[in-house]
Design a protein around this motif. Structure first.
Motif, PDB file in Angstrom:
ATOM      1  N   LEU A   1       0.773  -1.333   0.005  1.00  0.00           N
ATOM      2  CA  LEU A   1      -0.101   0.054  -0.029  1.00  0.00           C
ATOM      3  C   LEU A   1       0.852   1.371  -0.233  1.00  0.00           C
ATOM      4  CD1 LEU A   1      -2.813  -1.211   2.369  1.00  0.00           C
ATOM      5  CD2 LEU A   1      -2.831  -1.027  -0.146  1.00  0.00           C
TER       6      LEU A   1
ATOM      7  N   ASP B   1       0.858   4.115  -3.100  1.00  0.00           N
ATOM      8  CA  ASP B   1       0.754   5.534  -2.642  1.00  0.00           C
ATOM      9  C   ASP B   1       2.045   6.481  -3.330  1.00  0.00           C
ATOM     10  OD1 ASP B   1      -1.612   5.404  -1.353  1.00  0.00           O
ATOM     11  OD2 ASP B   1      -0.528   5.251   0.555  1.00  0.00           O
TER      12      ASP B   1
ATOM     13  N   GLY C   1      -6.852  -1.431 -10.505  1.00  0.00           N
ATOM     14  CA  GLY C   1      -8.218  -1.908  -9.618  1.00  0.00           C
ATOM     15  C   GLY C   1      -8.800  -3.215 -10.018  1.00  0.00           C
TER      16      GLY C   1
ATOM     17  N   GLU D   1      -8.714  -6.932  -7.945  1.00  0.00           N
ATOM     18  CA  GLU D   1     -10.105  -7.779  -8.028  1.00  0.00           C
ATOM     19  C   GLU D   1      -9.668  -9.163  -8.398  1.00  0.00           C
ATOM     20  OE1 GLU D   1     -12.926  -5.691 -10.590  1.00  0.00           O
ATOM     21  OE2 GLU D   1     -13.109  -4.011  -9.120  1.00  0.00           O
TER      22      GLU D   1
ATOM     23  N   ASN E   1      -7.877 -10.818  -5.659  1.00  0.00           N
ATOM     24  CA  ASN E   1      -8.724 -11.153  -4.509  1.00  0.00           C
ATOM     25  C   ASN E   1      -9.538 -12.653  -4.755  1.00  0.00           C
ATOM     26  OD1 ASN E   1      -9.668 -10.371  -2.293  1.00  0.00           O
ATOM     27  ND2 ASN E   1     -11.775  -9.671  -2.895  1.00  0.00           N
TER      28      ASN E   1
ATOM     29  N   ALA F   1      -7.970   3.929  -5.817  1.00  0.00           N
ATOM     30  CA  ALA F   1      -8.505   3.774  -4.533  1.00  0.00           C
ATOM     31  C   ALA F   1      -9.177   2.413  -4.596  1.00  0.00           C
ATOM     32  CB  ALA F   1      -9.705   4.860  -4.576  1.00  0.00           C
ATOM     33  N   ASN F   2      -9.688   1.883  -5.603  1.00  0.00           N
ATOM     34  CA  ASN F   2     -10.186   0.519  -5.475  1.00  0.00           C
ATOM     35  C   ASN F   2      -9.168  -0.546  -5.092  1.00  0.00           C
ATOM     36  OD1 ASN F   2     -12.453  -1.373  -5.827  1.00  0.00           O
ATOM     37  ND2 ASN F   2     -11.638  -1.865  -7.973  1.00  0.00           N
TER      38      ASN F   2
ATOM     39  N   LYS G   1      -6.498  -0.037  -3.502  1.00  0.00           N
ATOM     40  CA  LYS G   1      -5.934  -0.117  -2.128  1.00  0.00           C
ATOM     41  C   LYS G   1      -6.910  -0.617  -1.330  1.00  0.00           C
ATOM     42  CE  LYS G   1      -4.199   3.906  -1.010  1.00  0.00           C
ATOM     43  NZ  LYS G   1      -4.192   5.245  -0.728  1.00  0.00           N
ATOM     44  N   GLN G   2      -8.083  -0.202  -1.611  1.00  0.00           N
ATOM     45  CA  GLN G   2      -9.469  -0.740  -0.681  1.00  0.00           C
ATOM     46  C   GLN G   2      -9.250  -2.383  -0.515  1.00  0.00           C
ATOM     47  OE1 GLN G   2     -13.393   0.074  -1.921  1.00  0.00           O
ATOM     48  NE2 GLN G   2     -14.131  -0.026  -0.009  1.00  0.00           N
ATOM     49  N   ILE G   3      -9.289  -3.206  -1.697  1.00  0.00           N
ATOM     50  CA  ILE G   3      -9.329  -4.520  -1.859  1.00  0.00           C
ATOM     51  C   ILE G   3      -7.893  -5.152  -1.399  1.00  0.00           C
ATOM     52  CG2 ILE G   3      -9.027  -6.313  -3.759  1.00  0.00           C
ATOM     53  CD1 ILE G   3     -10.719  -4.715  -5.522  1.00  0.00           C
TER      54      ILE G   3
ATOM     55  N   ALA H   1      -5.937  -3.837   1.087  1.00  0.00           N
ATOM     56  CA  ALA H   1      -5.860  -3.486   2.359  1.00  0.00           C
ATOM     57  C   ALA H   1      -6.578  -4.466   3.337  1.00  0.00           C
ATOM     58  CB  ALA H   1      -6.549  -2.187   2.712  1.00  0.00           C
ATOM     59  N   LYS H   2      -7.502  -5.489   2.778  1.00  0.00           N
ATOM     60  CA  LYS H   2      -8.206  -6.469   3.380  1.00  0.00           C
ATOM     61  C   LYS H   2      -7.539  -7.803   3.393  1.00  0.00           C
ATOM     62  CE  LYS H   2     -12.678  -4.176   2.462  1.00  0.00           C
ATOM     63  NZ  LYS H   2     -13.650  -4.294   1.442  1.00  0.00           N
TER      64      LYS H   2
END
Length: 165
Positions: free
Chosen positions: A8, A12, A53, A57, A60, A89-90, A92-94, A96-97
């Motif tokens: 991450l 950035d 992004g 996906e 994931n 942003a997408n 990073k969100q995916i 991060a989990k």
């Protein structure tokens, strides 16, 4: 620190550089190609903007079946920049989990059911999600040079910009 934290942080940091390169894309040259077999400037810029992004996906999932890959032409530069912001942003969100166990688990790429690649998920993220963007960003800098667009600093001074001097 978890493995994902370093990924991450890299996203950035590199996003700032990618933004500088994408900012230089001239609106009036989006359909320009350096060669008949090449992506157009707009296609390449949109690919760079969009790819993180969807690749996050893919990462994931445990297995991903690859299909056809067609690169769209952007309508304008604003589309490229908006897609870049949303895709980053997408991603990073995916990501991060994902915990260390998930990142070290095997991720598989198939085509027509045949395994093309089976590697630790973090290897896919490093080689395809991250390095893939850097590769195409380098291509984009060559496109810009061929169009006489000043090249921003990427990992140090360019012939046009020196952040150290």
């Amino acid at each position: 620190m978890a493995i994902v934290d370093s990924i991450l942080m890299e996203i950035d940091q590199e996003a700032k550089t990618t933004q500088r390169v994408l900012d230089r894309v001239p609106e009036g040259k989006l359909t320009w190609k350096p060669h008949a077999k090449s992506y157009s400037l707009g296609q390449l810029a949109l690919h760079i903007a969009r790819v993180q992004g969807p690749l996050a996906e893919m990462a994931n999932q445990d297995t991903f079946e690859i299909g056809s890959m067609v690169q769209a032409e952007p309508a304008n530069k604003k589309e490229i920049m908006d897609v870049f912001t949303l895709s980053t942003a997408n991603a990073k969100q995916i990501l991060a989990k994902m915990d260390d166990a998930r990142l070290m688990a095997t991720w598989t790429l198939t085509k027509n059911g045949k395994v093309l690649m089976a590697i630790p998920r973090v290897g896919f993220i490093r080689a395809i999600l991250l390095n893939h963007v850097y590769h195409h960003r380098g291509q984009l800098s060559v496109y810009l040079r061929l169009l006489d667009v000043p090249i921003p600093s990427i990992y140090g001074p360019s012939a046009d910009e020196n952040p150290f001097g």
